[in-house]
Design a protein around this motif. Structure first.
Motif, short mmCIF file in Angstrom:
data_model
loop_
_atom_site.label_atom_id
_atom_site.label_comp_id
_atom_site.label_asym_id
_atom_site.label_seq_id
_atom_site.Cartn_x
_atom_site.Cartn_y
_atom_site.Cartn_z
N GLY A 58 0.81 -1.21 0.00
CA GLY A 58 0.00 0.00 0.00
C GLY A 58 0.84 1.26 0.00
O GLY A 58 2.02 1.26 0.36
N GLU A 61 -0.62 6.47 2.54
CA GLU A 61 -1.88 6.77 3.21
C GLU A 61 -2.76 5.54 3.41
O GLU A 61 -3.90 5.66 3.88
N TRP A 62 -2.24 4.36 3.07
CA TRP A 62 -3.04 3.13 3.18
C TRP A 62 -3.44 2.90 4.63
O TRP A 62 -2.66 3.07 5.57
N ARG A 63 -4.70 2.48 4.81
CA ARG A 63 -5.19 2.19 6.16
C ARG A 63 -6.10 0.96 6.12
O ARG A 63 -7.01 0.89 5.28
N GLY A 125 -11.50 7.15 5.75
CA GLY A 125 -11.55 6.19 4.66
C GLY A 125 -10.65 5.00 4.92
O GLY A 125 -9.59 5.12 5.54
N ASP A 127 -8.85 1.34 3.13
CA ASP A 127 -8.48 0.58 1.94
C ASP A 127 -8.78 -0.90 2.10
O ASP A 127 -8.90 -1.62 1.12
N LEU A 152 -15.19 2.22 3.26
CA LEU A 152 -14.46 1.69 2.11
C LEU A 152 -14.81 2.39 0.81
O LEU A 152 -14.11 2.24 -0.19
N ASP A 154 -15.02 5.70 -0.39
CA ASP A 154 -14.28 6.76 -1.07
C ASP A 154 -12.95 6.28 -1.63
O ASP A 154 -12.43 6.85 -2.59
N ARG A 155 -12.40 5.21 -1.05
CA ARG A 155 -11.15 4.65 -1.56
C ARG A 155 -11.37 3.37 -2.36
O ARG A 155 -10.41 2.74 -2.79
N GLN A 156 -12.63 3.00 -2.51
CA GLN A 156 -12.98 1.74 -3.18
C GLN A 156 -12.20 0.58 -2.57
O GLN A 156 -11.62 -0.25 -3.29
N GLY A 157 -12.20 0.54 -1.25
CA GLY A 157 -11.47 -0.49 -0.55
C GLY A 157 -12.13 -1.85 -0.63
O GLY A 157 -13.28 -2.00 -1.07
#
Length: 209
Positions: A58, A61-63, A125, A127, A152, A154-157
């Motif tokens: 990731g 900013e990956w979470r 948001g 991921d 999920l 807004d980041r299309q997680g």
């Protein structure tokens, strides 16, 4: 069996040899993966491996969130993932061992470990999310529909649901959605028994039963 390698730039190579059922889940490109499997079937380890892979690959900013039906599920996941990550890929002071636990990697990604049902899982948001023992009564549907799923968007997680089957509930309906791929092409689901795990002898399973 083939070995799944997980790498990140300037990071480690994590080696994990899945058995056939695990491999099929890990190689799936479905956004939402649902696994109904018996106890000691390796579903937690499989989800932990996928969580580590996604975190290592990731961006800064990956979470990701690991959400357990009970504290002990989140605690087990934290210990498993923490043990898999060498110090060199974890940020200084990046291991927070008091609830809610978290691990922050040197290049930015953060994995947090929470318990379902508290009503305040996310305000940011995501991921990635793991719903651990989602079939248990302690994991209410609203934790998914009202908290994790919107986070999920807004980041299309993506998400993985793992649980031992426990009657007809929202986890079961998501499993059925994963079987109806013509209608829900972003869902996939699998079911297997503990006997499928080659690391647990069949006679030991029989004795436990």
């Amino acid at each position: 069996m083939s070995t799944r390698n997980t790498t990140a730039s300037s990071g480690p190579t994590l080696r994990f040899t899945p058995y056939d059922d695990q491999r099929e889940v890990l190689e799936s490109d479905a956004r939402f993966r649902v696994v109904a499997a018996g106890r000691r079937s390796g579903k937690t380890l499989m989800a932990a491996v996928e969580t580590v892979r996604q975190a290592l690959e990731g961006g800064s900013e990956w979470r990701g969130y690991w959400v357990g039906a009970e504290h002990r599920h989140a605690d087990t996941a934290f210990r498993t993932i923490d043990a898999a990550l060498p110090d060199r890929v974890v940020a200084d002071g990046g291991r927070k061992k008091s609830p809610p636990r978290s691990i922050k990697l040197t290049h930015g990604p953060t994995i947090e470990f929470h318990t379902a049902g508290g009503g305040a899982l996310v305000s940011i948001g995501l991921d990635w999310a793991v719903c651990d023992e989602a079939g248990k009564s302690e994991f209410p549907e609203r934790s998914w529909t009202q908290e994790l799923r919107p986070a999920l968007s807004d980041r299309q997680g993506a998400a993985m649901f793992i649980s031992t089957p426990d009657g007809r509930n929202w986890f079961q309906t998501r499993y059925e959605r994963g079987q109806a791929t013509d209608e829900y092409d972003d869902w996939a689901s699998w079911r297997w028994a503990t006997y499928e795990n080659p690391h647990v002898p069949d006679d030991e399973i029989d004795a436990a039963r």
